[in-house]
Each structure stands twice: as C-alpha cells, then as structure tokens.
Design a protein around this motif. Structure first.
Motif, PDB file in Angstrom:
ATOM      1  N   ARG A 122      -5.404 -35.211 -26.586  1.00 53.10           N
ATOM      2  CA  ARG A 122      -4.945 -33.859 -26.887  1.00 53.10           C
ATOM      3  C   ARG A 122      -3.419 -33.886 -26.917  1.00 53.10           C
ATOM      4  O   ARG A 122      -2.785 -34.601 -26.128  1.00 53.10           O
ATOM      5  CB  ARG A 122      -5.432 -32.877 -25.819  1.00 53.10           C
ATOM      6  CG  ARG A 122      -4.864 -33.167 -24.442  1.00 53.10           C
ATOM      7  CD  ARG A 122      -5.520 -32.393 -23.321  1.00 53.10           C
ATOM      8  NE  ARG A 122      -4.838 -32.623 -22.042  1.00 53.10           N
ATOM      9  CZ  ARG A 122      -4.991 -33.700 -21.297  1.00 53.10           C
ATOM     10  NH1 ARG A 122      -5.821 -34.673 -21.681  1.00 53.10           N
ATOM     11  NH2 ARG A 122      -4.330 -33.818 -20.152  1.00 53.10           N
ATOM     12  N   PRO A 123      -2.783 -33.125 -27.813  1.00 54.99           N
ATOM     13  CA  PRO A 123      -1.320 -33.083 -27.809  1.00 54.99           C
ATOM     14  C   PRO A 123      -0.815 -32.586 -26.469  1.00 54.99           C
ATOM     15  O   PRO A 123      -1.389 -31.683 -25.859  1.00 54.99           O
ATOM     16  CB  PRO A 123      -0.992 -32.092 -28.928  1.00 54.99           C
ATOM     17  CG  PRO A 123      -2.211 -32.072 -29.790  1.00 54.99           C
ATOM     18  CD  PRO A 123      -3.376 -32.285 -28.859  1.00 54.99           C
ATOM     19  N   CYS A 124       0.282 -33.200 -25.977  1.00 52.82           N
ATOM     20  CA  CYS A 124       0.727 -32.808 -24.633  1.00 52.82           C
ATOM     21  C   CYS A 124       2.213 -32.558 -24.513  1.00 52.82           C
ATOM     22  O   CYS A 124       2.614 -31.637 -23.808  1.00 52.82           O
ATOM     23  CB  CYS A 124       0.261 -33.824 -23.588  1.00 52.82           C
ATOM     24  SG  CYS A 124       0.727 -35.528 -23.899  1.00 52.82           S
ATOM     25  N   VAL A 125       3.102 -33.329 -25.146  1.00 53.36           N
ATOM     26  CA  VAL A 125       4.540 -33.117 -24.945  1.00 53.36           C
ATOM     27  C   VAL A 125       5.273 -33.361 -26.251  1.00 53.36           C
ATOM     28  O   VAL A 125       4.754 -33.950 -27.204  1.00 53.36           O
ATOM     29  CB  VAL A 125       5.126 -34.055 -23.864  1.00 53.36           C
ATOM     30  CG1 VAL A 125       4.583 -33.701 -22.498  1.00 53.36           C
ATOM     31  CG2 VAL A 125       4.862 -35.506 -24.172  1.00 53.36           C
ATOM     32  N   GLN A 126       6.531 -32.888 -26.273  1.00 55.94           N
ATOM     33  CA  GLN A 126       7.455 -33.110 -27.398  1.00 55.94           C
ATOM     34  C   GLN A 126       6.843 -32.682 -28.731  1.00 55.94           C
ATOM     35  O   GLN A 126       6.700 -33.476 -29.669  1.00 55.94           O
ATOM     36  CB  GLN A 126       7.905 -34.578 -27.445  1.00 55.94           C
ATOM     37  CG  GLN A 126       8.738 -34.970 -26.239  1.00 55.94           C
ATOM     38  CD  GLN A 126       9.434 -36.305 -26.428  1.00 55.94           C
ATOM     39  OE1 GLN A 126       9.691 -36.714 -27.548  1.00 55.94           O
ATOM     40  NE2 GLN A 126       9.750 -36.961 -25.334  1.00 55.94           N
ATOM     41  N   ASN A 127       6.479 -31.411 -28.812  1.00 62.57           N
ATOM     42  CA  ASN A 127       5.951 -30.846 -30.054  1.00 62.57           C
ATOM     43  C   ASN A 127       4.751 -31.613 -30.582  1.00 62.57           C
ATOM     44  O   ASN A 127       4.575 -31.783 -31.791  1.00 62.57           O
ATOM     45  CB  ASN A 127       7.055 -30.810 -31.128  1.00 62.57           C
ATOM     46  CG  ASN A 127       8.231 -29.952 -30.717  1.00 62.57           C
ATOM     47  OD1 ASN A 127       8.043 -28.873 -30.150  1.00 62.57           O
ATOM     48  ND2 ASN A 127       9.443 -30.424 -30.968  1.00 62.57           N
ATOM     49  N   GLY A 128       3.917 -32.074 -29.665  1.00 67.65           N
ATOM     50  CA  GLY A 128       2.706 -32.764 -30.078  1.00 67.65           C
ATOM     51  C   GLY A 128       2.913 -34.190 -30.521  1.00 67.65           C
ATOM     52  O   GLY A 128       1.973 -34.814 -31.023  1.00 67.65           O
ATOM     53  N   GLN A 129       4.111 -34.757 -30.335  1.00 65.65           N
ATOM     54  CA  GLN A 129       4.333 -36.144 -30.741  1.00 65.65           C
ATOM     55  C   GLN A 129       3.584 -37.125 -29.841  1.00 65.65           C
ATOM     56  O   GLN A 129       3.281 -38.240 -30.252  1.00 65.65           O
ATOM     57  CB  GLN A 129       5.828 -36.464 -30.738  1.00 65.65           C
ATOM     58  CG  GLN A 129       6.616 -35.733 -31.808  1.00 65.65           C
ATOM     59  CD  GLN A 129       8.089 -36.069 -31.776  1.00 65.65           C
ATOM     60  OE1 GLN A 129       8.642 -36.407 -30.726  1.00 65.65           O
ATOM     61  NE2 GLN A 129       8.747 -35.978 -32.913  1.00 65.65           N
ATOM     62  N   ARG A 157       1.691 -42.509 -27.987  1.00 66.76           N
ATOM     63  CA  ARG A 157       2.510 -42.114 -29.134  1.00 66.76           C
ATOM     64  C   ARG A 157       2.007 -42.924 -30.315  1.00 66.76           C
ATOM     65  O   ARG A 157       2.026 -44.161 -30.304  1.00 66.76           O
ATOM     66  CB  ARG A 157       3.995 -42.397 -28.901  1.00 66.76           C
ATOM     67  CG  ARG A 157       4.905 -42.086 -30.097  1.00 66.76           C
ATOM     68  CD  ARG A 157       5.029 -40.601 -30.373  1.00 66.76           C
ATOM     69  NE  ARG A 157       5.831 -40.342 -31.576  1.00 66.76           N
ATOM     70  CZ  ARG A 157       7.132 -40.057 -31.561  1.00 66.76           C
ATOM     71  NH1 ARG A 157       7.768 -39.981 -30.396  1.00 66.76           N
ATOM     72  NH2 ARG A 157       7.780 -39.836 -32.684  1.00 66.76           N
ATOM     73  N   LYS A 158       1.519 -42.232 -31.333  1.00 65.47           N
ATOM     74  CA  LYS A 158       0.935 -42.920 -32.480  1.00 65.47           C
ATOM     75  C   LYS A 158       1.994 -43.692 -33.257  1.00 65.47           C
ATOM     76  O   LYS A 158       3.177 -43.344 -33.268  1.00 65.47           O
ATOM     77  CB  LYS A 158       0.248 -41.914 -33.405  1.00 65.47           C
ATOM     78  CG  LYS A 158      -1.038 -41.328 -32.856  1.00 65.47           C
ATOM     79  CD  LYS A 158      -1.693 -40.430 -33.896  1.00 65.47           C
ATOM     80  CE  LYS A 158      -3.029 -39.886 -33.408  1.00 65.47           C
ATOM     81  NZ  LYS A 158      -3.661 -38.997 -34.414  1.00 65.47           N
ATOM     82  N   ALA A 159       1.538 -44.742 -33.935  1.00 65.58           N
ATOM     83  CA  ALA A 159       2.424 -45.519 -34.808  1.00 65.58           C
ATOM     84  C   ALA A 159       3.072 -44.591 -35.832  1.00 65.58           C
ATOM     85  O   ALA A 159       2.426 -43.699 -36.384  1.00 65.58           O
ATOM     86  CB  ALA A 159       1.640 -46.625 -35.502  1.00 65.58           C
ATOM     87  N   THR A 160       4.369 -44.803 -36.082  1.00 60.78           N
ATOM     88  CA  THR A 160       5.121 -43.899 -36.957  1.00 60.78           C
ATOM     89  C   THR A 160       5.132 -44.341 -38.412  1.00 60.78           C
ATOM     90  O   THR A 160       5.582 -43.577 -39.275  1.00 60.78           O
ATOM     91  CB  THR A 160       6.571 -43.773 -36.468  1.00 60.78           C
ATOM     92  OG1 THR A 160       7.190 -45.071 -36.485  1.00 60.78           O
ATOM     93  CG2 THR A 160       6.615 -43.202 -35.069  1.00 60.78           C
ATOM     94  N   MET A 168       7.047 -43.905 -20.180  1.00 57.37           N
ATOM     95  CA  MET A 168       6.919 -44.289 -21.587  1.00 57.37           C
ATOM     96  C   MET A 168       7.584 -43.274 -22.516  1.00 57.37           C
ATOM     97  O   MET A 168       8.368 -43.662 -23.399  1.00 57.37           O
ATOM     98  CB  MET A 168       5.457 -44.523 -21.966  1.00 57.37           C
ATOM     99  CG  MET A 168       5.289 -45.181 -23.341  1.00 57.37           C
ATOM    100  SD  MET A 168       5.220 -43.998 -24.697  1.00 57.37           S
ATOM    101  CE  MET A 168       3.471 -43.583 -24.681  1.00 57.37           C
ATOM    102  N   PRO A 169       7.357 -41.955 -22.378  1.00 61.26           N
ATOM    103  CA  PRO A 169       8.099 -41.027 -23.242  1.00 61.26           C
ATOM    104  C   PRO A 169       9.607 -41.122 -23.064  1.00 61.26           C
ATOM    105  O   PRO A 169      10.368 -41.001 -24.027  1.00 61.26           O
ATOM    106  CB  PRO A 169       7.568 -39.652 -22.802  1.00 61.26           C
ATOM    107  CG  PRO A 169       6.231 -39.915 -22.230  1.00 61.26           C
ATOM    108  CD  PRO A 169       6.343 -41.260 -21.567  1.00 61.26           C
ATOM    109  N   GLN A 170      10.065 -41.344 -21.830  1.00 60.48           N
ATOM    110  CA  GLN A 170      11.500 -41.422 -21.582  1.00 60.48           C
ATOM    111  C   GLN A 170      12.116 -42.673 -22.201  1.00 60.48           C
ATOM    112  O   GLN A 170      13.285 -42.662 -22.598  1.00 60.48           O
ATOM    113  CB  GLN A 170      11.751 -41.389 -20.071  1.00 60.48           C
ATOM    114  CG  GLN A 170      11.399 -40.051 -19.431  1.00 60.48           C
ATOM    115  CD  GLN A 170      11.493 -40.070 -17.921  1.00 60.48           C
ATOM    116  OE1 GLN A 170      11.566 -41.133 -17.309  1.00 60.48           O
ATOM    117  NE2 GLN A 170      11.478 -38.909 -17.305  1.00 60.48           N
TER     118      GLN A 170
END
Length: 542
Positions: A52-59, A86-89, A113-115
């Motif tokens: 489920r999307p959780c942080v940073q505008n769903g990123q 974080r999905k592959a960009t 990991m997000p940081q």
C-alpha cells in the motif's frame, strides 16, 4: 553500522540516516550457548505482501510480512515484519528486487532506506525495486521493548553516564544500569529474546525473497548488514545472485571463531579500537594541515593539533564543560568520524568550543524525508538482543576495566570507547536459540563483492581483507578514504563498480582501489578516482 554504549545508541544522520553501524552491546556466553551451524529449518510458506502507498506522495509502498518466531516450529507463534519498497524507476528495465539492510544491529530499514535512497547508484534505482525491512525485534516489526513507557526508558538511559564511564563510581553505575536492563528484558518477553538472531533474520530474508518472486537474492548490506549477508550466503549459498557487503564485520571475529569462551569483547576482537584510533589520528592530521576556516580545531600543524586534542581530553577528565564530560566527548569523537560530511567539520567545531570552555549543542541530523513511522521505539535493548545472541563477550564485569586500560595503551581514547561498547552483554539474560557460527566458506552460486574503507572508525579494513579470504568466492573493492560505509561517504568510482556488478555480474579487477568524491575538509568535490592492482594498501590500520 556498527552504539552509544551500543550501536543502537548511535542514531546519526546523512540524508538523516537513523543509525550507522555497525555494532554494539554484545552476546552472552554460557553452558547453554547455541552452536548451531546446520541447514535451515523446516520450510514455511512465503508471506504474502499486500503493498500500500505509505510515504513521499506514494513513491514508497509498505507491507507487513508474517514469519515464524521459531523456524523449527513454523506453525507456532508468528512475528510481524514491517517492510518497505521503492519500485524501479526505469520503465520496462526492471531486473528484480535489491534487498537492503542498513546495519546496526538494530537499524530500522523502513526508516533508513527512504532516507538513504538517493545515495544508491542511479542505474541500480532504475533497474531494481529496492526493498528493506525492520528485522525481527526492531522498530516497527515485532520489537524487543523492555520498558512499560517512554518515561521508564528515558529514566533508564539517564541512570548511566553519557558515552562511557570514568572512575569506579561511574563504572558501578554502568554495570547496575545494564543489570537492571537485563532484569526488565527477561520479565517482558524472554522467548522473543532467544529468537532474534542473525540466522533467524537470514531465514526471514529468504522468505521475503520468495515473496517478491525472485529465484535468487540480490542484496546490499552495510556494516552489521555485512554479517547478515555472510550468514545468508552460507545458509543459502545457491540462492546468491549478487551480494554487496560494505564495511565488513569479520564473521570469525564476530562469532569468536565459534567458541563461547571469549577473552576479549567483540569490538576489540574485531580491532575496532585500532581502526577508530587510526581514523581519529587522520582526522587530527588533516585538520592540522588546513586552516581554521575549514577545520575550526586546527592548531596549525598535525603535531600541534594532536597535542591540542590530548590536552583537551585530559582537561575534560578533570573538569567537564557543562554536560560535556570526557566520556561523552570521547564517544562523540568516535561517532562523528562515521560521516565525513558533515561529521568531521561538526566534530571540529564542537572540539574548538570545548577548548574555549564553551558547551556545544548536541549534534543533530539534517532534515529527513517522511518515513512510515518517524518515531518507532528503538531502544538499546533491541541491538543488545541481536548482538548478545550472536557474539560472545566476557560475562565477568571485573574484566572490563583492565581491558579498557589495555586497549587505551594501544588505541587511546578510542580504545576506551570500544571496550565499553560491549559491556551490555555481561549481564544479558538470553542467547540465541538458533545462531550460525560457521563455516563461512560454502561455495555460492555467484561471487560476493566486498567494499572496505581504509580508515573506518568501526569496521576495520583488515576485517574486510580477512573476510575476502574466509568466504568461498569474494572480491574486495577498496575505498581509499575515510568514514563508515562507502554508501554514506560516496565515491562515484565505487558506485560504478557496484552498478556493473549488481546489474550484470561484472566484478572489478582484483586489487581495485577507489577514492572518495569529497575528501575531508575539502572546498570542492573532485570526481572519484580509480587505480587497479594489488598490494598498494597496508595490511593493518595503525
């Protein structure tokens, strides 16, 4: 990565990284210490991950995975793991999932990991989903928590001196505090304490690999995450697709060569005291070689700056500056060496204020991006539960002061710090029910890439060289620079080699050495250089 008396106590910042390190607090030894080394326990189904999307505008996406408390009894009590992705960009270019462990023990991957995401090589972010998790016992997963309230936890922290103890009264206060912690932990959830080992976490990691559908593991582990990687590689050698371990814990030193009767604490066995002393010496030499505009503590030459530091530390032992005691300052000096930027400059500023008799403000991490739970409980007992279950340390409180003095003779203030970093395990009430202590040379499906930093205040470069020999198929890539982990002290050269390896399996040439992008106290950011060929670096940090 790799600890304020423990690794869990060193919550630091880089894009506001919550931990570093490598390592701390340590393991219990005794007649019922586990000496496991067999194959993984009975198979259990892979957990379903409902993202489920959780942080940073769903990123970023979050999920919860359920895993067995005891892999020998997979139908028994279950634990929950907090997982983040974080999905592959790069559309259409995805290769699979890269699992990331940020170290510790006790590093919460859902925060770190997000940081630290922006520090991963761009090509890696394009080609891989990057997944991390809070290991069992940690953070937002089913966590070790030995206090009934935050107020109780804070009162416990305040019951012992900051940094490290000085004098008989403070040493008694330290031992009393950790004995109290052990009693509290034994009362709260003694079963959980025996099931948060690195081997347990390696089995969790393999189940997460199966959950994302990858036939083999792609992994990056830093600091303590290197020990987790080595454990996985020897429990599941045929499942290794690509594995980068950065700032290496020597598994033989960590496990006391499989023996449960240690003569030295973990970090003295590893040589962390010598490595931190060498790094501190380089800090003082480089500071003394530049101007006070770039390093506030400079005394005009390396020799004069070293002498200035020694005089300051002697002064603080006799007369603290506010709350800045000798013990707090020694711990701050070692911890601040982890991150060259901004750690080294900030340390110089604080030392200069203390030299002037003024109390500096405590260092604070820079602003961090939003994370799923910015304030999970991350008490010191979480790191202790892992380390004290894996790594034998002396149980007799009476040996630590003599060990401190012996380490101080070879490593100065850093030796005192790293001796006391392990004392929490002298009274720890549990050992791992299922730990892994070798062998470490099981042939893996693909080779492992090791990254070792020449001047690292926690995980010594000789440990990286030793681990490269101990693993069955490993290649060492050297960062000829400073700080703890190449991820947090970036080198474009290191990132290039890591990307080639993680994406295509191409190892750097044997003996490859890289430089950091931004040396200490530099005004500009040069590109990371590279040189190939073996034998250029010293075998020891001294």
């Amino acid at each position: 990565m790799l600890i304020a008396g423990s690794i869990a106590g060193r919550r630091r910042g880089t894009a506001a990284v919550a931990t570093v390190v490598v390592l701390c607090t340590t393991m219990l030894t005794g007649p019922d210490a586990a000496v496991a080394g067999g194959p993984p326990g009975p198979s259990a189904p892979a957990p379903q991950l409902r993202w489920r999307p959780c942080v940073q505008n769903g990123q970023f996406d979050c999920a919860t995975a359920k895993v067995p408390l005891d892999y020998d009894n997979p139908a028994g009590r279950a634990l929950e793991l907090a997982v983040i992705r974080r999905k592959a960009t790069g559309p259409g270019r995805r290769l699979g999932t890269l699992f990331f462990n940020p170290g510790g023990p006790g590093g919460p991957g859902t925060i770190q990991m997000p940081q630290e995401y922006a520090l991963f090589p761009r090509e890696v972010r394009e080609r891989f989903d990057i997944v991390s998790w809070d290991p069992r016992g940690i953070g937002s997963s089913t966590a070790v928590n030995c206090f009934a309230s935050p107020q109780e936890a804070e009162a416990w922290r305040a019951s012992k001196p900051a940094g490290l103890p000085v004098g008989a009264r403070q040493r008694a206060a330290w031992f009393a505090a950790y004995q109290d912690l052990a009693r509290r932990c034994q009362q709260r959830d003694p079963v959980l304490l025996r099931h948060v080992s690195t081997a347990d976490t390696a089995r969790d990691l393999d189940r997460l690999r199966r959950s994302v559908g990858d036939p083999q593991l792609t992994y990056l582990g830093i600091s303590y995450g290197s020990f987790l990687g080595a454990t996985y590689a020897n429990l599941f050698p045929h499942k290794v697709r690509a594995m980068v371990i950065d700032s290496i814990v020597d598994p033989l030193a960590w496990t006391n060569h499989g023996s449960s009767t240690p003569r030295l604490p973990t970090f003295l066995r590893m040589g962390s005291d010598l490595s931190a002393a060498a790094t501190l010496d380089r800090f003082l030499a480089l500071c003394g070689s530049t101007t006070t505009d770039r390093c506030a503590f400079s005394a005009g030459s390396p020799k004069a700056t070293r002498e200035k530091f020694d005089r300051l530390m002697r002064r603080l032992r006799a007369r603290p500056v506010g709350t800045w005691t000798y013990g707090r300052t020694a711990a701050d000096a070692v911890n601040s060496l982890y991150l060259v930027h901004p750690g080294w400059t900030g340390l110089a500023d604080r030392l200069q204020l203390l030299w002037q008799g003024r109390a500096p403000k405590a260092p604070s991490p820079p602003p961090a991006p939003p994370v799923p739970d910015p304030n999970p409980y991350l008490g010191e007992e979480q790191a202790a539960a892992v380390l004290c279950g894996d790594s034998p340390n002396p149980r007799d409180p009476g040996v630590y002061h003599p060990l401190e003095e012996a380490s101080a003779r070879r490593a100065g203030d850093a030796g005192r710090y790293w001796t006391w970093a392990a004392v929490g395990c002298a009274s720890w009430p549990a050992v791992a029910a299922d730990s892994y202590r070798g062998s470490w040379n099981r042939p893996t499906a693909h080779p492992v890439l090791l990254v070792g930093t020449r001047y690292d205040p926690a995980t010594p470069y000789p440990d990286a060289r030793a681990t490269a020999r101990e693993l069955a198929d490993a290649r060492l890539l050297t960062l000829d620079g400073y700080g703890h982990t190449a991820l947090l002290n970036p080198s474009s050269c290191i990132q290039t080699y890591e990307s080639r390896y993680l994406i295509g399996g191409t190892l750097p040439p044997a003996g490859t050495t890289c430089r950091q992008d931004a040396p200490p106290f530099s005004a500009r950011k040069p590109s990371g250089g590279v040189a190939t060929g073996g034998g250029a670096l010293a075998d020891r940090i001294s």
